[in-house]
Enzyme design. Structure first.
Site, PDB file in Angstrom:
ATOM      1  N   ASP A   1      25.716  16.378  13.843  1.00 12.33           N
ATOM      2  CA  ASP A   1      25.255  14.978  13.184  1.00 12.33           C
ATOM      3  C   ASP A   1      25.773  13.773  13.674  1.00 12.33           C
ATOM      4  OD1 ASP A   1      23.610  16.256  11.352  1.00 12.33           O
ATOM      5  OD2 ASP A   1      25.003  16.418   9.907  1.00 12.33           O
TER       6      ASP A   1
HETATM    7  N1  URA Z   1      26.680  20.765   9.223  1.00 13.19           N
HETATM    8  C1  URA Z   1      26.589  19.473   9.022  1.00 13.19           C
HETATM    9  O1  URA Z   1      26.309  19.038   7.887  1.00 13.19           O
HETATM   10  N2  URA Z   1      26.398  18.744   9.806  1.00 13.19           N
HETATM   11  C2  URA Z   1      26.736  18.953  11.317  1.00 13.19           C
HETATM   12  O2  URA Z   1      26.702  18.124  12.045  1.00 13.19           O
HETATM   13  C3  URA Z   1      26.808  20.204  11.670  1.00 13.19           C
HETATM   14  C4  URA Z   1      26.724  21.060  10.390  1.00 13.19           C
END
Ligand code: URA
Length: 251
Positions: free
Chosen positions: A102
């Protein structure tokens, strides 16, 4: 490398067709016609097919990036935010990220132009382990740990068993490590949120055999030979059998 394999790797023809071309005397190595099928080609040899020099195959590129917060895991962003492409070394081949982190997650991200390997690693059947370090609100109860370990209902899906380790619990914050074998959308944040713990910071510290270690945020490094071999084993038939005939319990 055997000459027929070399010609196939260069995209000239299939290995079988290469054998026929070799026997027909259409292939030269270092200026001499070679008709011997088992002939090996060493690095730097000049290979010609019908008097045209063959370009040696370019090796694939495997980069590990420490993706910082505030960067999108895409090569272009219509909203103009910084992308992982901005962090690649100048002149790097056209690599793509293997999976995504993310915008507000940092950590290990593999980028490659080896599409076959990337597809294997992303396939749920291989269950590549990813370890996240999360700073969360509150402290985990026994019930929370049990839920994380056994799998949880996230509304649109159920998670598979995960491994959890509390690294620190101070005041109203905890630093925990969660290892999962899936890559559902915002999975780690949603797992903790479902238990009432907001994730304040999230970093991926491991992707399969690749560790974040000392790599600085925003920096890249090449994958080591050993890491690449381990990744390839995950994507091979042996990897599947090992995973499924003798699964490591995620406890
Ligand atoms: N889980 C999440 O919540 N975000 C990420 O970027 C990767 C795994």
């Amino acid at each position: 490398v055997r000459l027929n394999r070399y010609l196939a790797a260069c995209g000239v023809c299939s290995r079988r067709a290469a054998d026929a071309f070799i026997v027909a005397g259409r292939v030269r190595v270092d200026g001499r016609i070679v008709r011997e099928l088992g002939r090996q080609v060493s690095d730097g040899a000049r290979v010609e097919f019908d008097h045209v020099a063959i370009q040696p195959p370019r090796g694939k590129t495997y980069l590990v990036l420490h993706k910082p917060f505030g960067v999108v895991t895409t090569m272009r962003d219509p909203q103009g935010r910084p992308t992982v492409r901005d962090l690649l070394p100048r002149g790097a081949p056209r690599v793509v990220p293997v999976g995504r982190l993310d915008y507000d997650t940092s950590g290990v991200l593999l980028l490659t132009d080896d599409g076959d390997l990337a597809n294997h690693l992303l396939h749920p059947r291989y269950g590549v382990e990813k370890t996240y370090r999360a700073l969360i609100d509150g402290r985990l109860t026994e019930g929370d740990r049990h839920a994380l370990r056994c799998g949880m209902d996230l509304g649109d899906c159920r998670t598979q068993p995960a491994r959890i380790r509390v690294l620190q619990a101070r005041g109203d914050r905890s630093l925990v490590e969660l290892t999962v074998r899936e890559g559902k959308r915002r999975q780690v944040r949603r797992m903790f949120a479902a238990l009432g713990h907001c994730v304040r910071r999230l970093e991926r510290v491991r992707f399969g055999p690749i560790l974040l270690d000392e790599l600085e945020p925003g920096k890249t490094r090449s994958l080591s030979k050993r890491e690449l071999e381990s990744l390839r084993r995950i994507g091979s038939e042996r990897g599947i059998r090992r995973h499924f005939s003798n699964p490591t319990p995620l406890r």
